[in-house]
Motif scaffolding. Sequence first.
Motif, PDB file in Angstrom:
ATOM      1  N   LEU A 101     -23.232  66.417   0.910  1.00 29.20           N
ATOM      2  CA  LEU A 101     -24.535  66.931   0.495  1.00 29.20           C
ATOM      3  C   LEU A 101     -25.584  65.842   0.680  1.00 29.20           C
ATOM      4  N   GLY A 102     -26.737  66.217   1.241  1.00 30.84           N
ATOM      5  CA  GLY A 102     -27.798  65.247   1.461  1.00 30.84           C
ATOM      6  C   GLY A 102     -29.174  65.862   1.298  1.00 30.84           C
ATOM      7  N   LEU A 103     -30.128  65.024   0.927  1.00 31.90           N
ATOM      8  CA  LEU A 103     -31.536  65.422   0.824  1.00 31.90           C
ATOM      9  C   LEU A 103     -32.357  64.512   1.724  1.00 31.90           C
ATOM     10  N   ALA A 104     -33.235  65.115   2.509  1.00 36.08           N
ATOM     11  CA  ALA A 104     -34.210  64.355   3.289  1.00 36.08           C
ATOM     12  C   ALA A 104     -35.570  64.659   2.672  1.00 36.08           C
ATOM     13  N   VAL A 105     -36.233  63.629   2.164  1.00 35.80           N
ATOM     14  CA  VAL A 105     -37.553  63.781   1.573  1.00 35.80           C
ATOM     15  C   VAL A 105     -38.535  63.102   2.513  1.00 35.80           C
ATOM     16  N   THR A 106     -39.442  63.902   3.083  1.00 33.32           N
ATOM     17  CA  THR A 106     -40.398  63.363   4.050  1.00 33.32           C
ATOM     18  C   THR A 106     -41.806  63.761   3.642  1.00 33.32           C
ATOM     19  N   GLY A 107     -42.525  62.830   3.088  1.00 33.01           N
ATOM     20  CA  GLY A 107     -43.925  63.053   2.728  1.00 33.01           C
ATOM     21  C   GLY A 107     -44.142  64.184   1.752  1.00 33.01           C
ATOM     22  N   GLU A 108     -44.219  65.394   2.264  1.00 34.21           N
ATOM     23  CA  GLU A 108     -44.524  66.545   1.426  1.00 34.21           C
ATOM     24  C   GLU A 108     -43.382  67.542   1.326  1.00 34.21           C
ATOM     25  N   HIS A 109     -42.254  67.270   1.963  1.00 33.92           N
ATOM     26  CA  HIS A 109     -41.155  68.237   2.016  1.00 33.92           C
ATOM     27  C   HIS A 109     -39.833  67.624   1.570  1.00 33.92           C
ATOM     28  N   VAL A 110     -38.944  68.501   1.142  1.00 33.68           N
ATOM     29  CA  VAL A 110     -37.574  68.116   0.849  1.00 33.68           C
ATOM     30  C   VAL A 110     -36.668  69.104   1.584  1.00 33.68           C
ATOM     31  N   VAL A 111     -35.658  68.569   2.279  1.00 32.46           N
ATOM     32  CA  VAL A 111     -34.730  69.371   3.069  1.00 32.46           C
ATOM     33  C   VAL A 111     -33.327  69.114   2.544  1.00 32.46           C
ATOM     34  N   LEU A 112     -32.579  70.171   2.294  1.00 36.10           N
ATOM     35  CA  LEU A 112     -31.209  70.072   1.797  1.00 36.10           C
ATOM     36  C   LEU A 112     -30.245  70.309   2.951  1.00 36.10           C
ATOM     37  N   LEU A 113     -29.286  69.391   3.111  1.00 36.84           N
ATOM     38  CA  LEU A 113     -28.247  69.511   4.129  1.00 36.84           C
ATOM     39  C   LEU A 113     -26.887  69.573   3.452  1.00 36.84           C
ATOM     40  N   ARG A 114     -25.992  70.337   4.045  1.00 33.90           N
ATOM     41  CA  ARG A 114     -24.638  70.455   3.505  1.00 33.90           C
ATOM     42  C   ARG A 114     -23.651  70.432   4.660  1.00 33.90           C
ATOM     43  N   ASP A 115     -22.539  69.742   4.444  1.00 34.44           N
ATOM     44  CA  ASP A 115     -21.460  69.697   5.425  1.00 34.44           C
ATOM     45  C   ASP A 115     -20.360  70.627   4.945  1.00 34.44           C
ATOM     46  N   SER A 116     -20.073  71.650   5.729  1.00 33.21           N
ATOM     47  CA  SER A 116     -19.011  72.595   5.361  1.00 33.21           C
ATOM     48  C   SER A 116     -17.632  72.001   5.599  1.00 33.21           C
ATOM     49  N   LEU A 117     -17.583  70.850   6.254  1.00 34.81           N
ATOM     50  CA  LEU A 117     -16.335  70.131   6.553  1.00 34.81           C
ATOM     51  C   LEU A 117     -15.397  70.935   7.450  1.00 34.81           C
ATOM     52  N   GLU A 118     -15.950  71.915   8.183  1.00 33.24           N
ATOM     53  CA  GLU A 118     -15.147  72.710   9.104  1.00 33.24           C
ATOM     54  C   GLU A 118     -14.809  71.939  10.379  1.00 33.24           C
ATOM     55  N   ARG A 119     -15.684  70.974  10.737  1.00 33.42           N
ATOM     56  CA  ARG A 119     -15.462  70.154  11.922  1.00 33.42           C
ATOM     57  C   ARG A 119     -15.631  68.694  11.539  1.00 33.42           C
ATOM     58  N   SER A 120     -15.086  67.819  12.345  1.00 29.73           N
ATOM     59  CA  SER A 120     -15.145  66.394  12.026  1.00 29.73           C
ATOM     60  C   SER A 120     -16.401  65.742  12.581  1.00 29.73           C
ATOM     61  N   HIS A 121     -16.619  64.504  12.178  1.00 19.79           N
ATOM     62  CA  HIS A 121     -17.714  63.659  12.656  1.00 19.79           C
ATOM     63  C   HIS A 121     -19.098  64.242  12.376  1.00 19.79           C
ATOM     64  N   GLY A 122     -19.223  65.019  11.299  1.00 15.72           N
ATOM     65  CA  GLY A 122     -20.525  65.548  10.911  1.00 15.72           C
ATOM     66  C   GLY A 122     -21.022  66.701  11.754  1.00 15.72           C
ATOM     67  N   GLU A 123     -20.183  67.243  12.613  1.00 19.06           N
ATOM     68  CA  GLU A 123     -20.623  68.336  13.484  1.00 19.06           C
ATOM     69  C   GLU A 123     -20.886  69.628  12.720  1.00 19.06           C
ATOM     70  N   SER A 124     -20.404  69.723  11.488  1.00 15.83           N
ATOM     71  CA  SER A 124     -20.624  70.940  10.699  1.00 15.83           C
ATOM     72  C   SER A 124     -21.717  70.759   9.642  1.00 15.83           C
ATOM     73  N   ILE A 125     -22.517  69.708   9.771  1.00 11.79           N
ATOM     74  CA  ILE A 125     -23.631  69.498   8.835  1.00 11.79           C
ATOM     75  C   ILE A 125     -24.792  70.383   9.267  1.00 11.79           C
ATOM     76  N   GLU A 126     -25.292  71.189   8.349  1.00 13.32           N
ATOM     77  CA  GLU A 126     -26.371  72.125   8.632  1.00 13.32           C
ATOM     78  C   GLU A 126     -27.469  72.009   7.577  1.00 13.32           C
ATOM     79  N   VAL A 127     -28.681  72.345   7.985  1.00 15.37           N
ATOM     80  CA  VAL A 127     -29.794  72.441   7.044  1.00 15.37           C
ATOM     81  C   VAL A 127     -29.607  73.722   6.241  1.00 15.37           C
ATOM     82  N   VAL A 128     -29.580  73.596   4.918  1.00 20.41           N
ATOM     83  CA  VAL A 128     -29.408  74.737   4.030  1.00 20.41           C
ATOM     84  C   VAL A 128     -30.754  75.360   3.704  1.00 20.41           C
ATOM     85  N   GLY A 129     -31.758  74.527   3.501  1.00 19.33           N
ATOM     86  CA  GLY A 129     -33.079  75.030   3.155  1.00 19.33           C
ATOM     87  C   GLY A 129     -34.082  73.913   3.051  1.00 19.33           C
TER      88      GLY A 129
END
Length: 155
Positions: free
Chosen positions: A50-78
């Motif tokens: 689970l990760g948060l990217a906070v950039t100036g005026e926005h916050v983006v939530l990312l989640r890794d479903s762990l379906e693939r290795s090396h972070g290939e399954s990390i997606e923006v949730v919202g």
Amino acid sequence: MNTAHPDIVVVSPDGDYLMIVEVKLQNGDARRRDAIGQLKHLMAAMGCSLGLAVTGEHVVLLRDSLERSHGESIEVVGEANLPNYLRPSADEEWSRANGLEFAARVQRWLEELKQAPNLETLPEDVRDLFAEPVVSLLRIGEIRAAGPRWSRVAS
């Protein structure tokens, strides 16, 4: 060797990374894409789903479903707009700053969310983004800076 590290981490009582946060003072689509790319790399390297990217005026939530290795399954949730009181000022002082004060402000905000009995005071888009899983991780974990921050007072 200079290794990249997140700005803020949420660590479990056992020392596992529950969430990592990348904070960038500047706003804009290119800066947000850069922050998301860096966060994906860090999430994969640190084994954090689970990760948060906070950039100036926005916050983006990312989640890794762990379906693939090396972070290939990390997606923006919202994504959501940061509350107005948290956004960096448009004045010249903030524009010259290197982002450390903004990262400290974001960390204090996450610590306040951890202590809040409910999230009703948050804007609806942030409240929806930080639904129960994110808030639960904030509440069980320790929120701390991932590296040293130099204060302007100390310099």
